[in-house]
Design an enzyme around this catalytic site. Sequence first.
Site, PDB file in Angstrom:
ATOM      1  N   CYS A  85       1.042  -1.142   0.102  1.00 45.73           N
ATOM      2  CA  CYS A  85      -0.172   0.174  -0.035  1.00 45.73           C
ATOM      3  C   CYS A  85       0.890   1.215   0.004  1.00 45.73           C
ATOM      4  O   CYS A  85       2.006   1.131   0.150  1.00 45.73           O
ATOM      5  CB  CYS A  85      -0.867   0.038   1.215  1.00 45.73           C
ATOM      6  SG  CYS A  85      -1.894  -1.363   1.396  1.00 45.73           S
ATOM      7  N   ARG A 116       1.691   1.296  -5.812  1.00 49.82           N
ATOM      8  CA  ARG A 116       1.875   0.189  -4.843  1.00 49.82           C
ATOM      9  C   ARG A 116       0.384  -0.359  -4.302  1.00 49.82           C
ATOM     10  O   ARG A 116       0.313  -1.261  -3.655  1.00 49.82           O
ATOM     11  CB  ARG A 116       2.504   1.246  -3.440  1.00 49.82           C
ATOM     12  CG  ARG A 116       3.775   1.623  -3.580  1.00 49.82           C
ATOM     13  CD  ARG A 116       4.288   2.488  -2.139  1.00 49.82           C
ATOM     14  NE  ARG A 116       4.352   1.319  -1.274  1.00 49.82           N
ATOM     15  CZ  ARG A 116       5.345   0.696  -1.346  1.00 49.82           C
ATOM     16  NH1 ARG A 116       6.601   0.749  -1.819  1.00 49.82           N
ATOM     17  NH2 ARG A 116       5.591  -0.381  -0.260  1.00 49.82           N
ATOM     18  N   TRP A 141      -3.799  -1.800  -1.459  1.00 46.56           N
ATOM     19  CA  TRP A 141      -3.587  -2.827  -2.071  1.00 46.56           C
ATOM     20  C   TRP A 141      -4.252  -4.160  -1.299  1.00 46.56           C
ATOM     21  O   TRP A 141      -3.430  -4.458  -0.339  1.00 46.56           O
ATOM     22  CB  TRP A 141      -2.215  -3.354  -2.439  1.00 46.56           C
ATOM     23  CG  TRP A 141      -2.098  -4.261  -3.561  1.00 46.56           C
ATOM     24  CD1 TRP A 141      -1.915  -5.549  -3.069  1.00 46.56           C
ATOM     25  CD2 TRP A 141      -2.339  -4.308  -4.980  1.00 46.56           C
ATOM     26  NE1 TRP A 141      -1.663  -6.511  -4.159  1.00 46.56           N
ATOM     27  CE2 TRP A 141      -2.226  -5.693  -5.435  1.00 46.56           C
ATOM     28  CE3 TRP A 141      -2.587  -3.438  -5.787  1.00 46.56           C
ATOM     29  CZ2 TRP A 141      -2.222  -6.059  -6.814  1.00 46.56           C
ATOM     30  CZ3 TRP A 141      -2.856  -3.670  -7.210  1.00 46.56           C
ATOM     31  CH2 TRP A 141      -2.530  -4.982  -7.486  1.00 46.56           C
ATOM     32  N   ASN A 195       0.697  -0.089   5.995  1.00 55.19           N
ATOM     33  CA  ASN A 195       1.207  -0.909   4.986  1.00 55.19           C
ATOM     34  C   ASN A 195       1.725  -2.046   5.392  1.00 55.19           C
ATOM     35  O   ASN A 195       2.669  -2.210   6.396  1.00 55.19           O
ATOM     36  CB  ASN A 195       2.300  -0.036   3.975  1.00 55.19           C
ATOM     37  CG  ASN A 195       2.908  -1.140   2.862  1.00 55.19           C
ATOM     38  OD1 ASN A 195       2.298  -2.066   2.671  1.00 55.19           O
ATOM     39  ND2 ASN A 195       3.932  -0.777   2.549  1.00 55.19           N
ATOM     40  N   GLY A 196       1.277  -3.264   4.968  1.00 52.83           N
ATOM     41  CA  GLY A 196       1.757  -4.581   5.499  1.00 52.83           C
ATOM     42  C   GLY A 196       0.788  -5.475   6.084  1.00 52.83           C
ATOM     43  O   GLY A 196      -0.238  -5.289   5.839  1.00 52.83           O
ATOM     44  N   GLU A 244       9.976 -20.739 -18.807  1.00 49.85           N
ATOM     45  CA  GLU A 244      10.082 -19.090 -18.421  1.00 49.85           C
ATOM     46  C   GLU A 244      11.225 -18.425 -18.577  1.00 49.85           C
ATOM     47  O   GLU A 244      10.963 -17.171 -19.153  1.00 49.85           O
ATOM     48  CB  GLU A 244       9.586 -19.290 -16.791  1.00 49.85           C
ATOM     49  CG  GLU A 244       9.629 -18.044 -16.184  1.00 49.85           C
ATOM     50  CD  GLU A 244       8.533 -16.923 -16.833  1.00 49.85           C
ATOM     51  OE1 GLU A 244       7.683 -17.475 -17.367  1.00 49.85           O
ATOM     52  OE2 GLU A 244       8.552 -15.721 -16.448  1.00 49.85           O
ATOM     53  N   LYS A 304      11.103 -14.857 -20.931  1.00 51.41           N
ATOM     54  CA  LYS A 304      11.485 -13.752 -20.236  1.00 51.41           C
ATOM     55  C   LYS A 304      12.452 -12.933 -21.482  1.00 51.41           C
ATOM     56  O   LYS A 304      12.447 -11.858 -21.906  1.00 51.41           O
ATOM     57  CB  LYS A 304      12.362 -13.850 -19.146  1.00 51.41           C
ATOM     58  CG  LYS A 304      11.593 -13.992 -17.883  1.00 51.41           C
ATOM     59  CD  LYS A 304      10.668 -12.884 -17.405  1.00 51.41           C
ATOM     60  CE  LYS A 304       9.420 -12.580 -17.771  1.00 51.41           C
ATOM     61  NZ  LYS A 304       8.296 -13.478 -17.696  1.00 51.41           N
ATOM     62  N   GLU A 355      10.665 -12.156 -24.855  1.00 49.89           N
ATOM     63  CA  GLU A 355       9.632 -10.853 -24.866  1.00 49.89           C
ATOM     64  C   GLU A 355      10.158  -9.596 -24.404  1.00 49.89           C
ATOM     65  O   GLU A 355       9.515  -8.475 -24.611  1.00 49.89           O
ATOM     66  CB  GLU A 355       8.300 -11.257 -23.894  1.00 49.89           C
ATOM     67  CG  GLU A 355       8.747 -11.381 -22.429  1.00 49.89           C
ATOM     68  CD  GLU A 355       7.703 -11.580 -21.484  1.00 49.89           C
ATOM     69  OE1 GLU A 355       6.476 -11.283 -21.843  1.00 49.89           O
ATOM     70  OE2 GLU A 355       7.790 -12.022 -20.481  1.00 49.89           O
ATOM     71  N   HIS A 415      16.215 -35.448 -29.246  1.00 53.85           N
ATOM     72  CA  HIS A 415      15.268 -35.693 -30.244  1.00 53.85           C
ATOM     73  C   HIS A 415      15.003 -34.515 -31.030  1.00 53.85           C
ATOM     74  O   HIS A 415      13.977 -34.516 -31.486  1.00 53.85           O
ATOM     75  CB  HIS A 415      14.112 -36.251 -29.534  1.00 53.85           C
ATOM     76  CG  HIS A 415      14.201 -37.314 -28.616  1.00 53.85           C
ATOM     77  ND1 HIS A 415      14.297 -38.631 -29.153  1.00 53.85           N
ATOM     78  CD2 HIS A 415      14.311 -37.519 -27.361  1.00 53.85           C
ATOM     79  CE1 HIS A 415      14.398 -39.434 -27.961  1.00 53.85           C
ATOM     80  NE2 HIS A 415      14.460 -38.667 -26.935  1.00 53.85           N
ATOM     81  N   LYS A 432       0.137  -5.759 -20.776  1.00 54.73           N
ATOM     82  CA  LYS A 432       0.547  -6.320 -19.510  1.00 54.73           C
ATOM     83  C   LYS A 432      -0.535  -7.454 -19.069  1.00 54.73           C
ATOM     84  O   LYS A 432      -0.561  -8.511 -18.586  1.00 54.73           O
ATOM     85  CB  LYS A 432       0.278  -5.292 -18.158  1.00 54.73           C
ATOM     86  CG  LYS A 432       0.475  -5.864 -16.984  1.00 54.73           C
ATOM     87  CD  LYS A 432       1.848  -6.586 -16.800  1.00 54.73           C
ATOM     88  CE  LYS A 432       2.032  -7.234 -15.294  1.00 54.73           C
ATOM     89  NZ  LYS A 432       3.303  -8.128 -15.554  1.00 54.73           N
TER      90      LYS A 432
END
Length: 611
Positions: A2, A27, A74, A100-101, A484, A488, A491, A507, A606
């Site tokens: 947050c 945030r 958040w 925050n937390g 992955e 990364k 992209e 193969h 996104k």
Amino acid sequence: MCGIIGYVGTRDVVPVLIGGLRKLEYRGYDSAGVAVVNGNGVEVVRAEGKLANLEAKLADKPLHGTFGMGHTRWATHGKPNENNAHPHRDCTGTVVVIHNGIIENFLPLKHQLQKTGHEFKTETDTEVVAHLIEEKMKSGMKFEPAVKKTLKELEGHYALVMINANEPGTIIAAKQGPPLVVGLGEGENIIASDVAPLLAYTRNIIYLEDGEYIIANDKKVDVFTADDKPVHREPKKILWDAVMAEKEGYRHYMLKEIHEQSRAVRDTFNGRMFEESAEIFFNDLQFTPKEWAKIRKIHIVACGTSWHAGLVGKFLLEEASRLPVEVDYGSEYRYRNPIVDDGTLLIGVTQSGETADTIAGMQEAKAKGAKLVTICNVIGAAATRMSEGVIYTNAGPEIGVASTKAFTTQLTAFYLLSLYIKQLRGLDKDDIRYAMHELSVIPHKIETLLKKQEKHIEQLAHKYQRAQDFLFLGRGVHYPIALEGALKLKEISYIHAEGYPAGEMKHGPIALIDENLPVVAIATHTPVYDKVVSNLQEVKARDGKLIVICDEGDEEMKKFADDVIEIPWTVEPLQPILSVIPTQLLAYYIALRRGADVDQPRNLAKSVTVE
Ligand code: AGP
């Protein structure tokens, strides 16, 4: 995450607070609020949704004063609505708190306060702090000592700002985990989650350390340790511009988010696993053992990086449940008429919670009677609203288009879910406790990895930046990491890259191997380590350039590979959280050298909310 801000000085405080919250929206932005102390006591205005909704309310009901606080949320505990938006107050309405937390022990504290007559108005953990302070002031304590005593009762991670309407002009703020910085102005002082909101007023900044708190007014800021000893801390002169400040000095959001993974993983398991009792507790996901016994198979549906997380999840959930687990791309699952019934558990994995293909796959399963659970990073997103259960990854907003902290927190969520399933199946508590302990030290291992290897990886990026193709290899839990790592790289740097199971390379893809092809392989100590080594010998025999991600101290690998990236040891199910980080950094630094737009790569979005 947050965003929090507090101000005391001579300016009209609301524009200071709103301007600061706008710089903190990255945030969190599911709700926001401000509190202003003036001649009418404390006035609070809050709004659900984006900051613009709060600004609209304030346009209708202007607040004036020179002392106050603001918060952009958040959500972790309690739905993202106006009632749960900060600031929160005690029963008298005069003690005001923003946070925050996560206050991990808020439930027992809340129950204890309710027994003594405190009435709670929200579902948040934060509100407990206001009532704890009030309870002490009711017994005759002054505001400052009441706050000091309260801080000692809290467990968890928090950045708090607290004021008392009866003592206008005094702000108390405390840090334990999430960031808190103080801007020292002329006749004014400002506290915030990071530097960005402060730079409009001062460049003299104090960074608080864990355990410390401040007592501030418009003339001075006193810093204290957790045991109330005064601290003298020289302010730092910050020369960042405002944009750099929002990235906290990192060049790109992606790099900042790679470095946030330690905190993000911790915030994802905090308040959910209790080593003492070896218990897992999810706020938004409850199965009874009887309900679980009805599940006969698991389907995981996702896209892109989240699909890679699902592939790792397959290993963890099959081991925990001994049920068959299928992993599908959303775009494939939605049209393949999957075999689903009321004994199917469908897990949708999605950072945004808005990916059209994933949601369509979930709808398909729901229509056929499946029970739905979502692993998601956005509270209240579409995917969460259609599920019976949700495991939120508390990564905080992910701004970089290339997903990093969302991925490692999805892996954390799958790991917690696998322990939850073991708990439902009544499996050995000592094993569960050991597994919890290994997870609890992962944030520290991420920090160590970043500290020891980032510079080295940046040099490797310089060495391999001109390659036209890359091959990524992995086996078992690391095969998804090979995929992955390739995603990364391609992209954000636009270099073609392919991920492959190491055992499958012979193969076909082995035809690609020559001195121009860098091969990135993950070869940590798993039961198939020796098999991976033989696959890598096949690469070396054809002059492939070998970059190996291996356990710290693997001297054999150092002799054999062209370059190694050493990562801390951990148990096999947790290794992907660590082994993916070098691939993230390699992709980032190669893209940087190639001048690519790292945070917003060409052609990408996104969240892909269309089919
Ligand atoms: C991740 O780096 C990609 N940008 C992309 O593959 C992403 O993971 C995919 O679009 C799924 O998004 P979601 O997690 O929000 O559903």
